[in-house]
Design a protein around this motif. Sequence first.
Motif, PDB file in Angstrom:
ATOM      1  N   TYR A   1      27.463  33.542  16.322  1.00 44.40           N
ATOM      2  CA  TYR A   1      26.310  34.005  15.560  1.00 44.40           C
ATOM      3  C   TYR A   1      25.256  34.500  16.538  1.00 44.40           C
ATOM      4  O   TYR A   1      25.277  34.142  17.717  1.00 44.40           O
TER       5      TYR A   1
ATOM      6  N   PRO B   1      22.633  42.229   3.014  1.00 45.13           N
ATOM      7  CA  PRO B   1      22.791  42.218   4.470  1.00 45.13           C
ATOM      8  C   PRO B   1      23.087  43.618   4.997  1.00 45.13           C
ATOM      9  O   PRO B   1      23.704  44.432   4.308  1.00 45.13           O
TER      10      PRO B   1
ATOM     11  N   SER C   1      22.413  26.131   5.264  1.00 42.59           N
ATOM     12  CA  SER C   1      23.213  27.354   5.176  1.00 42.59           C
ATOM     13  C   SER C   1      24.672  27.031   5.497  1.00 42.59           C
ATOM     14  O   SER C   1      24.983  26.005   6.128  1.00 42.59           O
TER      15      SER C   1
ATOM     16  N   CYS D   1      25.552  32.982   7.702  1.00 41.53           N
ATOM     17  CA  CYS D   1      24.151  32.796   8.095  1.00 41.53           C
ATOM     18  C   CYS D   1      23.200  32.991   6.924  1.00 41.53           C
ATOM     19  O   CYS D   1      22.135  32.368   6.882  1.00 41.53           O
ATOM     20  N   CYS D   2      23.577  33.832   5.969  1.00 38.75           N
ATOM     21  CA  CYS D   2      22.607  34.166   4.925  1.00 38.75           C
ATOM     22  C   CYS D   2      23.165  34.157   3.501  1.00 38.75           C
ATOM     23  O   CYS D   2      22.410  34.357   2.557  1.00 38.75           O
TER      24      CYS D   2
ATOM     25  N   TYR E   1      23.629  36.696  -2.085  1.00 38.63           N
ATOM     26  CA  TYR E   1      22.766  36.903  -0.922  1.00 38.63           C
ATOM     27  C   TYR E   1      21.334  37.067  -1.432  1.00 38.63           C
ATOM     28  O   TYR E   1      21.111  37.787  -2.408  1.00 38.63           O
TER      29      TYR E   1
ATOM     30  N   CYS F   1      21.883  36.725  15.097  1.00 32.94           N
ATOM     31  CA  CYS F   1      20.595  36.992  14.459  1.00 32.94           C
ATOM     32  C   CYS F   1      20.220  36.010  13.354  1.00 32.94           C
ATOM     33  O   CYS F   1      19.055  35.811  13.079  1.00 32.94           O
ATOM     34  N   ARG F   2      21.198  35.431  12.679  1.00 36.62           N
ATOM     35  CA  ARG F   2      20.978  34.533  11.531  1.00 36.62           C
ATOM     36  C   ARG F   2      20.244  35.213  10.371  1.00 36.62           C
ATOM     37  O   ARG F   2      19.649  34.571   9.534  1.00 36.62           O
ATOM     38  N   GLU F   3      20.291  36.536  10.337  1.00 35.15           N
ATOM     39  CA  GLU F   3      19.570  37.294   9.316  1.00 35.15           C
ATOM     40  C   GLU F   3      20.446  38.284   8.554  1.00 35.15           C
ATOM     41  O   GLU F   3      19.940  39.039   7.740  1.00 35.15           O
TER      42      GLU F   3
ATOM     43  N   TYR G   1      22.051  40.850   9.937  1.00 36.77           N
ATOM     44  CA  TYR G   1      21.995  42.179  10.546  1.00 36.77           C
ATOM     45  C   TYR G   1      23.195  42.455  11.447  1.00 36.77           C
ATOM     46  O   TYR G   1      23.770  43.526  11.410  1.00 36.77           O
TER      47      TYR G   1
END
Length: 88
Positions: free
Chosen positions: A32, A59, A18, A71-72, A55, A34-36, A38
Amino acid sequence: MTWVMTSKMQFYLHDDESLLDGLLRTGHDVNYQCREGYCGSCRVRNVSSSHPIAYPFVPLAMLEEDEILPCCCRVQGVIHIDHELISE
């Protein structure tokens, strides 16, 4: 191969790495949690990119037009980012 340019250096992402992991691997100071996608704490400013930023899912973090979530997001080609902390 994806090349990332920051004010600090130029580096490439490893396969399946990533953008956030690449930034951390190369010593960039990026917040950072959550790494998701959010929380939005990892947001950076996208200065320019040779390909559209994608993505795998939408997100939940609120983003400005020129912001991305390392992150994503999925990046290709060459991307130039401002990784300095963006205040919320």
